[in-house]
Design a protein around this motif. Structure first.
Motif, PDB file in Angstrom:
ATOM      1  N   ASN A 247      19.217 -87.767  11.497  1.00 30.18           N
ATOM      2  CA  ASN A 247      20.448 -88.453  11.077  1.00 30.18           C
ATOM      3  C   ASN A 247      21.360 -87.510  10.303  1.00 30.18           C
ATOM      4  O   ASN A 247      22.596 -87.535  10.481  1.00 30.18           O
ATOM      5  CB  ASN A 247      20.108 -89.678  10.219  1.00 30.18           C
ATOM      6  CG  ASN A 247      19.520 -90.811  11.030  1.00 30.18           C
ATOM      7  OD1 ASN A 247      19.737 -90.907  12.237  1.00 30.18           O
ATOM      8  ND2 ASN A 247      18.762 -91.684  10.373  1.00 30.18           N
ATOM      9  N   SER A 250      23.013 -85.209  12.733  1.00 25.51           N
ATOM     10  CA  SER A 250      24.066 -85.919  13.456  1.00 25.51           C
ATOM     11  C   SER A 250      25.340 -86.011  12.620  1.00 25.51           C
ATOM     12  O   SER A 250      26.448 -85.756  13.109  1.00 25.51           O
ATOM     13  CB  SER A 250      23.583 -87.317  13.843  1.00 25.51           C
ATOM     14  OG  SER A 250      24.599 -88.026  14.519  1.00 25.51           O
ATOM     15  N   ASP A 255      25.034 -81.615  18.119  1.00 27.81           N
ATOM     16  CA  ASP A 255      25.200 -82.433  19.324  1.00 27.81           C
ATOM     17  C   ASP A 255      23.923 -83.201  19.668  1.00 27.81           C
ATOM     18  O   ASP A 255      22.810 -82.800  19.288  1.00 27.81           O
ATOM     19  CB  ASP A 255      25.625 -81.568  20.509  1.00 27.81           C
ATOM     20  CG  ASP A 255      24.547 -80.576  20.922  1.00 27.81           C
ATOM     21  OD1 ASP A 255      23.702 -80.937  21.762  1.00 27.81           O
ATOM     22  OD2 ASP A 255      24.548 -79.452  20.386  1.00 27.81           O
ATOM     23  N   ASN A 256      24.095 -84.287  20.401  1.00 33.73           N
ATOM     24  CA  ASN A 256      22.982 -85.185  20.718  1.00 33.73           C
ATOM     25  C   ASN A 256      21.874 -84.505  21.512  1.00 33.73           C
ATOM     26  O   ASN A 256      20.689 -84.806  21.326  1.00 33.73           O
ATOM     27  CB  ASN A 256      23.498 -86.411  21.479  1.00 33.73           C
ATOM     28  CG  ASN A 256      24.338 -87.318  20.609  1.00 33.73           C
ATOM     29  OD1 ASN A 256      24.185 -87.320  19.384  1.00 33.73           O
ATOM     30  ND2 ASN A 256      25.231 -88.086  21.223  1.00 33.73           N
ATOM     31  N   SER A 260      18.082 -84.359  20.279  1.00 32.75           N
ATOM     32  CA  SER A 260      17.027 -84.934  21.118  1.00 32.75           C
ATOM     33  C   SER A 260      15.890 -83.931  21.338  1.00 32.75           C
ATOM     34  O   SER A 260      14.712 -84.282  21.260  1.00 32.75           O
ATOM     35  CB  SER A 260      17.605 -85.381  22.460  1.00 32.75           C
ATOM     36  OG  SER A 260      16.590 -85.894  23.288  1.00 32.75           O
TER      37      SER A 260
END
Length: 318
Positions: A247, A250, A255-256, A260
């Motif tokens: 978190n 983010s 970036d996602n 991930s």
């Protein structure tokens, strides 16, 4: 002899010892010894802190906020910095920030986020890992530090260093041959000397067992500049810590896809130094908690960590 005269004599003696230690250890390997170019370790600041401590402290507890070896990892791109405290995911933090700063090079050389850092990429290439004074640096929006239960941290270090590593390196843990009380007695005496400014070279064991409040340039003010993540001992609590870290990434614009990848690797693997959940860790932990002398020494060394970080202490308070 008056008390003031006695204190003056004591301080003069300490100054002589410090001068001798500095002249010897400044010639040694900088990675092994703690004497660095940092005003916190100047003669003036050391003697001032020693003088204050000798005048005000009569407690047998190891004091907090003693200037100690501190290393940091930074990612200027994301305005993030983290302090590395030994036995508190320090290897993972080094790898994480290297990956954030040089993702292609890190992945290309086959490094893992949870494996001991390889030499394929130099620390200098990865990031400004040994940047100083992060606690007061306004460049970084968030300054992270990972904390854990102090006794559990010691237990993890003892199993890793004094049992596993000592099998091949019998000089580990002062040659105590897996005797926890022996190690704790040695560490207590060494930490007293360090706190008094009478021991300026830090051992491998010192770095892994020192109180958490000695790291990160912590003092009563700078500690307020950090965001703390608590690393628990159960899989559920550790997963929660990983999610909290993701978190933060983010919020700072990571970036996602990168998040991930990090989340999957951290969730699936653990470092080779991890002892959490092992049978030997459980066995040694039970023996530790049933040994009054071990618990007495742990209380003396780590009680101030429980107070500083507002953690529930396992020790009976008088």
């Amino acid at each position: 002899m008056t008390i003031n005269l006695l204190n003056t004599f004591l301080l003069f003696a300490i100054l002589i010892i410090i001068t001798i230690n500095l002249s010897y250890f400044c010639s040694k390997d900088a990675n092994r010894y703690s004497v660095i170019q940092d005003e916190r370790f100047s003669i003036f600041n050391l003697t001032r802190s020693i003088s204050n401590w000798t005048h005000t402290s009569s407690s047998p507890l190891i004091p907090p906020y003693v200037p100690f070896r501190s290393t940091f990892v930074t990612s200027p791109k994301y305005s993030l910095a983290a302090c590395r405290i030994q036995k508190n995911l320090s290897t993972i933090l080094l790898n994480l920030f290297c990956f954030l700063n040089t993702p292609r090079k890190f992945s290309k050389t086959g490094n893992s986020l949870t494996v001991e850092f390889r030499n394929h990429i130099s620390v200098e290439t990865c990031n400004k890992t040994h940047a100083n004074h992060i606690a007061m640096n306004t460049t970084f929006t968030t300054k992270l530090a990972i904390i854990r239960d102090p006794v559990e941290r010691f237990l993890s270090g003892f199993v890793d260093k004094c049992i596993h590593e000592a099998e091949k390196k019998d000089y580990r843990c002062y040659g105590c041959n897996k005797d926890m009380v022996c190690v704790l007695k040695e560490q207590y005496e060494r930490f007293k000397l360090i706190a008094e400014g009478r021991l300026l070279s830090f051992s491998y064991e010192d770095r892994h067992f020192a109180p958490m409040s000695w790291f990160c340039d912590f003092d009563s003010e700078t500690i307020k500049n950090y965001r703390f993540l608590f690393f628990g001992e159960t899989e559920e609590k550790q997963s929660q810590t990983i999610r909290e870290l993701m978190n933060i990434f983010s919020v700072h614009g990571v970036d996602n896809g990168t998040i991930s990848h990090i989340f999957q690797e951290l969730s699936a693997n653990r470092t080779k130094h991890s002892t959490s959940g092992s049978a030997i860790r459980e066995k040694i932990g039970k023996e530790m908690r049933s040994d009054p002398e071990a618990m007495r020494l742990l209380h003396l060394i780590y009680e101030n960590d429980y107070r500083i970080f507002k953690l529930q202490s396992p020790f009976i308070q008088s």
